[in-house]
Design an enzyme around this catalytic site. Structure first.
Site, PDB file in Angstrom:
ATOM      1  N   GLY A  27     -11.633 -62.377  -1.500  1.00 49.71           N
ATOM      2  CA  GLY A  27     -10.529 -62.500  -0.556  1.00 49.71           C
ATOM      3  C   GLY A  27     -10.222 -61.168   0.093  1.00 49.71           C
ATOM      4  CG  PHE A  78     -13.677 -65.466   4.252  1.00 55.28           C
ATOM      5  CD1 PHE A  78     -12.489 -65.126   3.618  1.00 55.28           C
ATOM      6  CD2 PHE A  78     -14.380 -66.585   3.810  1.00 55.28           C
ATOM      7  CE1 PHE A  78     -12.000 -65.888   2.563  1.00 55.28           C
ATOM      8  CE2 PHE A  78     -13.893 -67.358   2.765  1.00 55.28           C
ATOM      9  CZ  PHE A  78     -12.708 -66.999   2.134  1.00 55.28           C
ATOM     10  N   GLY A 109     -12.500 -51.675   5.501  1.00 48.05           N
ATOM     11  CA  GLY A 109     -13.426 -52.711   5.068  1.00 48.05           C
ATOM     12  C   GLY A 109     -13.874 -53.585   6.221  1.00 48.05           C
ATOM     13  N   PRO A 110     -14.822 -54.470   5.952  1.00 50.23           N
ATOM     14  CG  PRO A 110     -16.289 -55.916   4.869  1.00 50.23           C
ATOM     15  CD  PRO A 110     -15.460 -54.688   4.648  1.00 50.23           C
ATOM     16  CG  HIS A 141       3.021 -65.110  -7.206  1.00 51.96           C
ATOM     17  ND1 HIS A 141       2.667 -64.366  -6.101  1.00 51.96           N
ATOM     18  CD2 HIS A 141       4.161 -64.557  -7.679  1.00 51.96           C
ATOM     19  CE1 HIS A 141       3.557 -63.408  -5.913  1.00 51.96           C
ATOM     20  NE2 HIS A 141       4.468 -63.507  -6.854  1.00 51.96           N
TER      21      HIS A 141
END
Length: 567
Positions: free
Chosen positions: A171, A166, A162-163, A81
């Site tokens: 994720g 990465f 959020g930042p 998926h």
């Protein structure tokens, strides 16, 4: 009841320990009910479904996302998926008493908290999207987890919360709001997958490839096939054969039942099946369904029968189940299939007790339920009597010209009945909150301040509930007036009883406003609430008394006149 559904998808469908830890985090939040856990080995993904009150749903979602961030490492994840995060997607869906806008606000609240506290990049999608290019989950997730390191560096892919960095382990997470999706299958008296799929192509929004007279696909100037749109919007469908049932089905996803309803999809399938020499034998709802689409289906089929729709929810559901053939393949239990019925209070509600049990509790030494709950019950009796007279008259010969008015009146009566019934428990719950507030600690200045504020809030609720009953009595008298004037004369005594019960409800509610407002102080916010409540309640009861007196006089004169004429 304000209910929201949340369906977070987690990137682990194989590790039972991980899945259980996530679902335990959800179950640990009071006010939510875990409805379904669906892990997939090949997809390596688990879809969790829970419902709850709005604030509780946000808290449960956060706790689940936090747990997933600790236990799922996306650097090791493989599955069929598409995915981009440990918690891949988390939509909020309105079930009852909630708007899509409110669900979008919940998504924002959750997204902000996840971004700030867990340092996970969050993207808002669907009805919560802040940008058109983020409405589609597929567009956001393009390239999946593996594309994130480079994509997140681009200005166009800066997260909503959020930042913009990465997160190797977690994720990114997509959070949003969307309509309720109903998985719905229509059963056919054939084993032909081809015929079932032919109907599916005709009804689904995406439609089918356009053909010329020779049966070849028609293409545009660029050589791409041209499609003919299907009959139903917000509808996806395919045809398949189910060996278990030994028949073909039209498998339908209604992605917004307010655009295409259950009854619309069913009726169109019946028409198309007949054109192919087939017959629809029934249908099935896969998973759960909100109450509203069932109510809408019941009303639709009653209208087709020329009958009044001013009946109880229970009867509307029965009509929907029978008309849609929902028991064709398997039993359909509303208590298990309808979300609002499945999610019940931990403690039994007064409204769900038998008359005898309610009266036993009322007659006990417990101070609640008391006069406020009884007043609400009287209001429900009044509304029910008016609805009954409207329904009886609707079916009677000679009242054809009054049908529309009588049906509208009956529908109002049913809705009003439901509001009064809710108030039966609300009044008792308000009293209990006052007791709880008074038992709060008061050792420090902060504790005293918190206790005082809690007591004020509880007292306000204890006034608001009977005030709402008092105001609703005005509406109860209004519909009673309609059935007195336009209803069957043989039911005049019932209409008169509706007036008397409305009066009893109003006077009882007025007493409760007086006693609860009387316990407030004269100064500050308590003084303001006291004065405003007493002023409003007094004006309302005076108007009700005047209206009720005129209605009682009218009923009595008509009854006495009829009796005298018979003598």
């Amino acid at each position: 009841m304000r209910l929201v559904e949340c369906v977070p998808n987690f990137s682990d469908g194989r590790n039972e320990r991980v899945i259980n830890a996530i679902t335990d985090a959800i179950k640990g939040v009071e006010g939510v009910s875990l409805l379904d856990v669906d892990p997939g080995w090949s997809t390596n993904r688990t879809v969790v479904t829970f419902v709850g009150e709005p604030d509780a749903a946000v808290e449960a979602a956060f706790q689940a996302i936090a747990m997933a961030s600790q236990l799922i490492d996306m650097r090791k994840h493989k599955g069929e998926h598409p995915r981009m995060g440990a918690t891949d997607v988390c939509p909020f869906i309105p079930v009852s008493g909630m708007t899509m806008e409110e669900c979008a606000q919940l998504a924002e609240r959750l997204g902000k908290r996840v971004g700030e506290e867990l340092k996970i990049p969050v993207y808002l999608y669907a009805n919560a999207a802040k940008r058109p290019d983020r409405e589609s989950l597929a567009d956001i997730r393009k390239g999946e987890y593996e594309a994130l390191p480079e994509k997140i560096k681009e200005d166009w892919f800066k997260p909503d919360f959020g930042p913009a960095v990465f997160n190797e382990r977690c994720g990114a997470t997509v959070i949003g709001a969307r309509p309720f999706l109903i998985a719905y299958n229509v059963n056919l008296n054939t084993r032909s997958k081809k015929l079932a799929h032919q109907i599916a192509l005709d009804i689904r929004e995406a439609g089918k490839a356009k053909k010329d007279a020779e049966g070849k696909s028609v293409k545009d100037a660029q050589g791409k096939p041209i499609k003919e749109p299907g009959l139903l919007k917000a509808c996806r469908a395919v045809g398949w054969y189910v060996a278990e049932y030994e028949r073909a089905q039209i498998s339908i996803n209604l992605i917004d039942y307010k655009i295409t309803s259950l009854e619309h999809a069913f009726d169109e399938s019946c028409k198309l099946a007949q054109q192919l020499g087939l017959r629809v034998t029934g249908s099935e709802i896969v998973g759960m369904v909100p109450l509203e689409p069932m109510i809408l289906a019941g009303r639709h089929y009653l209208k087709k029968q020329g009958r009044s729709t001013a009946v109880s929810d229970k009867e509307l559901i029965t009509v929907a189940v029978q008309s849609l053939g929902l028991t064709d393949l398997t039993p359909f239990d509303p208590e298990q299939k309808i979300i609002e019925y499945k999610v019940k209070a931990k403690e039994p509600l007064l409204k769900d007790k038998t008359v005898s049990d309610f009266l036993d509790e009322l007659a006990s030494e417990s101070p609640a339920p008391g006069g406020g709950s009884v007043a609400a019950l009287c209001g429900a009796l009044s509304a029910s009597l008016s609805a009954m007279v409207a329904n009886l008259t609707f079916e009677k010969k000679g009242f054809e010209k009054q049908k529309k008015l009588l049906e509208e009146t009956g529908v109002k009566g049913q809705a009003l009945k439901a509001r009064f019934i809710t108030a039966i428990d609300a009044d008792t719950q308000a009293f209990n909150r006052i007791i709880e507030a008074r038992r709060m600690a008061k050792s420090t200045a902060d504790e005293i301040a918190d206790r005082d504020q809690a007591i004020f809030a509880a007292n306000k609720e204890a006034i608001d509930v009977p005030m709402s009953v008092l105001k609703a009595c005005t509406e109860a008298l209004d519909i009673a007036s309609t059935v007195i004037e336009h209803g069957n004369p043989n039911s005049l005594s019932d209409s008169g009883c509706a007036v008397l019960n409305a009066v009893a409800a109003a006077e009882g509610a007025y007493f409760n406003v007086l006693i609860n407002a009387g316990g407030l102080g004269q100064e500050g916010q308590e003084g303001t609430l006291r004065r405003d409540s007493l002023k409003q309640a007094t004006a309302t009861i005076q108007s009700i008394r005047k209206t009720a007196q005129a209605l009682q006089k009218s009923v009595l004169e008509k009854l006495e006149q009829d009796t005298t004429a018979q003598v």
